[in-house]
Design an enzyme around this catalytic site. Structure first.
Site, PDB file in Angstrom:
ATOM      1  N   GLU A  43       0.823  -1.204   0.000  1.00 22.39           N
ATOM      2  CA  GLU A  43       0.000   0.000   0.000  1.00 22.39           C
ATOM      3  C   GLU A  43       0.859   1.257   0.000  1.00 22.39           C
ATOM      4  O   GLU A  43       2.054   1.211   0.279  1.00 22.39           O
ATOM      5  CB  GLU A  43      -0.923   0.006   1.221  1.00 22.39           C
ATOM      6  N   ASN A  44       0.208   2.364  -0.311  1.00 22.45           N
ATOM      7  CA  ASN A  44       0.865   3.660  -0.356  1.00 22.45           C
ATOM      8  C   ASN A  44      -0.113   4.695   0.174  1.00 22.45           C
ATOM      9  O   ASN A  44      -1.313   4.601  -0.083  1.00 22.45           O
ATOM     10  CB  ASN A  44       1.250   3.968  -1.807  1.00 22.45           C
ATOM     11  N   ALA A  45       0.386   5.694   0.891  1.00 19.93           N
ATOM     12  CA  ALA A  45      -0.476   6.720   1.477  1.00 19.93           C
ATOM     13  C   ALA A  45      -1.308   7.442   0.414  1.00 19.93           C
ATOM     14  O   ALA A  45      -2.409   7.904   0.697  1.00 19.93           O
ATOM     15  CB  ALA A  45       0.355   7.730   2.263  1.00 19.93           C
ATOM     16  N   GLU A  54      -1.185 -10.139  -6.465  1.00 20.61           N
ATOM     17  CA  GLU A  54      -1.165 -10.887  -7.724  1.00 20.61           C
ATOM     18  C   GLU A  54      -0.309 -10.177  -8.770  1.00 20.61           C
ATOM     19  O   GLU A  54       0.496 -10.802  -9.467  1.00 20.61           O
ATOM     20  CB  GLU A  54      -2.590 -11.070  -8.264  1.00 20.61           C
TER      21      GLU A  54
END
Length: 139
Positions: A43-45, A54
């Site tokens: 994830e990224n902010a 995947e």
């Protein structure tokens, strides 16, 4: 071996970087040559740069020269806990599109535990998907 592929996906789930959703996903991709590439969600902010498990596995394989895939195992759960019986994690639409690019016949193994899983084909989950064949010139 399906059991080995599922175990690798569960192991990859533990490497997830998911500080925002806390939903960890792991994937293990089996190539036709027999190699296994794993991936986890990252994830990224800013959210849009986030990448799914995947796609991480597919991109790792392609970057190593592998482009023929046989199966992918996918597992996910909140804070890394496996989901309850009958509630499976499957590839999102973007991941299905990426899989369509390289392996329209791929088997997708959705995993809840080493004892509970089911297998679909990409065609089952992504009927009439758009892929390279759609861009071939018609004579």
């Amino acid at each position: 071996d399906i059991q080995n592929l599922m175990a690798k996906a569960i192991e990859a789930m533990g490497r997830s970087y998911s500080p925002y959703s806390h939903y960890q996903v792991g994937a293990a991709l089996l190539t036709k040559s027999g190699k296994i590439y794993t991936g986890c969600n990252i994830e990224n902010a800013a959210f849009s740069p986030t990448v799914c498990a995947e796609r991480t596995a597919v991109f790792k394989a392609v970057s190593e020269g592998e482009m023929e895939f046989e199966a992918i195992a996918v597992v996910g759960g909140h804070k890394g806990e496996l989901k309850e019986t009958g509630d499976f994690t499957g590839p999102c639409g973007v991941c299905r599109q990426v899989l369509m690019e390289f392996a329209p016949e791929i088997k997708i193994i959705s995993v809840n535990s080493m004892d509970e899983y089911f297998i679909n084909t990409l065609a089952d989950l992504f009927p009439k998907g758009f892929g390279p064949a759609n861009l071939e010139k018609q004579n």
